[in-house]
Design a protein around this motif. Structure first.
Motif, short mmCIF file in Angstrom:
data_model
loop_
_atom_site.label_atom_id
_atom_site.label_comp_id
_atom_site.label_asym_id
_atom_site.label_seq_id
_atom_site.Cartn_x
_atom_site.Cartn_y
_atom_site.Cartn_z
N CYS A 163 6.90 -10.25 18.06
CA CYS A 163 5.93 -9.14 18.11
C CYS A 163 6.34 -8.03 17.16
CB CYS A 163 5.78 -8.60 19.53
SG CYS A 163 7.04 -7.41 20.02
N GLY A 164 7.65 -7.95 16.85
CA GLY A 164 8.14 -7.00 15.86
C GLY A 164 8.45 -5.61 16.40
N PHE A 165 8.22 -5.39 17.66
CA PHE A 165 8.41 -4.04 18.18
C PHE A 165 9.87 -3.62 18.14
CE2 PHE A 165 6.74 -0.46 20.50
CZ PHE A 165 5.43 -0.46 20.05
N CYS A 166 10.76 -4.56 18.42
CA CYS A 166 12.20 -4.23 18.45
C CYS A 166 12.81 -4.24 17.06
CB CYS A 166 12.93 -5.26 19.31
SG CYS A 166 12.88 -6.92 18.58
N THR A 167 12.10 -4.87 16.11
CA THR A 167 12.72 -5.23 14.83
C THR A 167 13.25 -4.04 14.03
OG1 THR A 167 11.21 -7.11 14.76
CG2 THR A 167 12.38 -6.58 12.73
N PRO A 168 12.50 -2.95 13.87
CA PRO A 168 13.03 -1.85 13.05
C PRO A 168 14.36 -1.31 13.59
CG PRO A 168 10.69 -1.59 13.39
CD PRO A 168 11.12 -2.69 14.32
N GLY A 169 14.44 -1.14 14.88
CA GLY A 169 15.68 -0.63 15.46
C GLY A 169 16.82 -1.61 15.32
N LEU A 170 16.52 -2.89 15.51
CA LEU A 170 17.56 -3.90 15.35
C LEU A 170 18.07 -3.94 13.92
CD1 LEU A 170 16.07 -6.73 17.53
CD2 LEU A 170 18.44 -5.93 17.68
N ILE A 171 17.16 -3.78 12.98
CA ILE A 171 17.57 -3.85 11.58
C ILE A 171 18.45 -2.65 11.22
CG2 ILE A 171 16.67 -3.65 9.21
CD1 ILE A 171 14.54 -5.70 10.03
N VAL A 172 18.11 -1.48 11.69
CA VAL A 172 18.97 -0.32 11.40
C VAL A 172 20.34 -0.51 12.07
CG1 VAL A 172 19.26 2.17 11.71
CG2 VAL A 172 17.02 1.26 11.07
N ALA A 173 20.35 -0.99 13.30
CA ALA A 173 21.64 -1.19 14.00
C ALA A 173 22.46 -2.27 13.31
CB ALA A 173 21.39 -1.55 15.46
N ASN B 160 19.85 -2.53 21.80
CA ASN B 160 18.52 -2.84 21.26
C ASN B 160 17.91 -3.99 22.07
OD1 ASN B 160 20.25 -1.70 18.91
ND2 ASN B 160 18.15 -1.42 18.26
N LEU B 161 16.85 -3.72 22.75
CA LEU B 161 16.24 -4.73 23.62
C LEU B 161 15.12 -5.46 22.90
CD1 LEU B 161 16.01 -2.71 26.95
CD2 LEU B 161 17.93 -4.03 26.01
N CYS B 162 15.07 -6.77 23.16
CA CYS B 162 13.99 -7.61 22.62
C CYS B 162 13.44 -8.46 23.75
CB CYS B 162 14.51 -8.52 21.49
SG CYS B 162 13.26 -9.68 20.90
N ARG B 163 12.15 -8.44 23.91
CA ARG B 163 11.53 -9.19 25.01
C ARG B 163 11.03 -10.56 24.55
NH1 ARG B 163 8.33 -5.34 29.14
NH2 ARG B 163 10.09 -3.99 29.56
N CYS B 164 11.07 -10.82 23.26
CA CYS B 164 10.40 -12.01 22.76
C CYS B 164 11.34 -13.15 22.36
CB CYS B 164 9.57 -11.67 21.52
SG CYS B 164 8.36 -10.39 21.75
N THR B 165 12.43 -12.83 21.70
CA THR B 165 13.13 -13.88 20.96
C THR B 165 14.24 -14.57 21.73
OG1 THR B 165 14.77 -12.33 20.10
CG2 THR B 165 12.76 -12.63 18.79
N GLY B 166 14.71 -13.98 22.81
CA GLY B 166 15.89 -14.54 23.47
C GLY B 166 17.16 -14.26 22.69
N TYR B 167 17.06 -13.49 21.65
CA TYR B 167 18.19 -12.97 20.85
C TYR B 167 18.83 -13.98 19.90
CZ TYR B 167 17.78 -8.94 23.89
OH TYR B 167 17.29 -7.85 24.58
N GLU B 168 18.64 -15.29 20.11
CA GLU B 168 19.39 -16.23 19.25
C GLU B 168 18.92 -16.14 17.80
OE1 GLU B 168 22.23 -18.24 17.90
OE2 GLU B 168 22.22 -17.52 19.97
N LYS B 169 17.61 -15.96 17.61
CA LYS B 169 17.10 -15.82 16.22
C LYS B 169 17.64 -14.54 15.57
CE LYS B 169 14.26 -19.36 16.32
NZ LYS B 169 14.58 -20.57 15.58
#
Ligand code: FES
Ligand code: FES
Length: 156
Positions: free
Chosen positions: A97-107, A130-139
């Motif tokens: 969904c991309g909602f978490c992505t900007p924060g994850l990328i900065v971190a 940084n929380l992500c509801r979609c990917t399960g974090y492995e990606k």
């Protein structure tokens, strides 16, 4: 309010000093990359650099950000060219969904700046806020590993 954002002096008018830096970025300065998911410092989706330190911009008051240097996810790219880390997120399927992505990328960008070849544990620790509801974090792990390899010139 005057700040330096992504290397450029920017001015926002009519800012109440108690409104969040995230609000100023998104609503007053036309920088919607940083996302507003919780507004409580819980999810990390609004992470930006403030004077070189990653912070949750929803928790920074505009008055605290005045006169300082801010880098957002938009500022990591060079014009239309994505940063290698941004590209790695796309290529590994770490963006859903991309909602978490900007924060994850900065971190993750901050992590790779400090530790160019992090272990999985170091990646997990760096991204723990940084929380992500979609990917399960492995990606996401894959994306950071790939970027670390490519940025170090070790890509196959
Ligand atoms: S929106 Fe700032 S931490 Fe969630
Ligand atoms: S990709 Fe949807 S919250 Fe992470």
């Amino acid at each position: 309010m005057t700040t330096t954002i992504n290397g450029q002096a920017r001015q926002a008018d009519d800012v109440w000093e108690g409104e969040s830096l995230l609000y100023v970025l998104r609503e007053r300065l036309g920088l919607p990359g940083s996302k507003n998911a919780c507004e409580q410092g819980e999810c990390g989706s609004c992470t930006v650099y403030l004077d070189g330190v990653p912070v949750c911009s929803c928790l920074v008051a505009a008055g605290q950000a005045a006169g300082r240097s801010i880098v957002t996810v938009e500022g990591l790219a060079s014009g239309d060219d994505l940063h290698q880390l941004q590209d790695a997120f796309l290529r590994t399927g770490a963006v859903q969904c991309g909602f978490c992505t900007p924060g994850l990328i900065v971190a993750a960008h901050d992590l790779l700046g400090r530790i160019p070849q992090p272990t999985d544990l170091q990646i997990r620790e760096a991204l723990a806020g940084n929380l992500c509801r979609c990917t399960g974090y492995e990606k996401i792990m894959e994306a950071v590993r790939l970027a670390a390899r490519e940025m170090s010139g070790d890509a196959e």
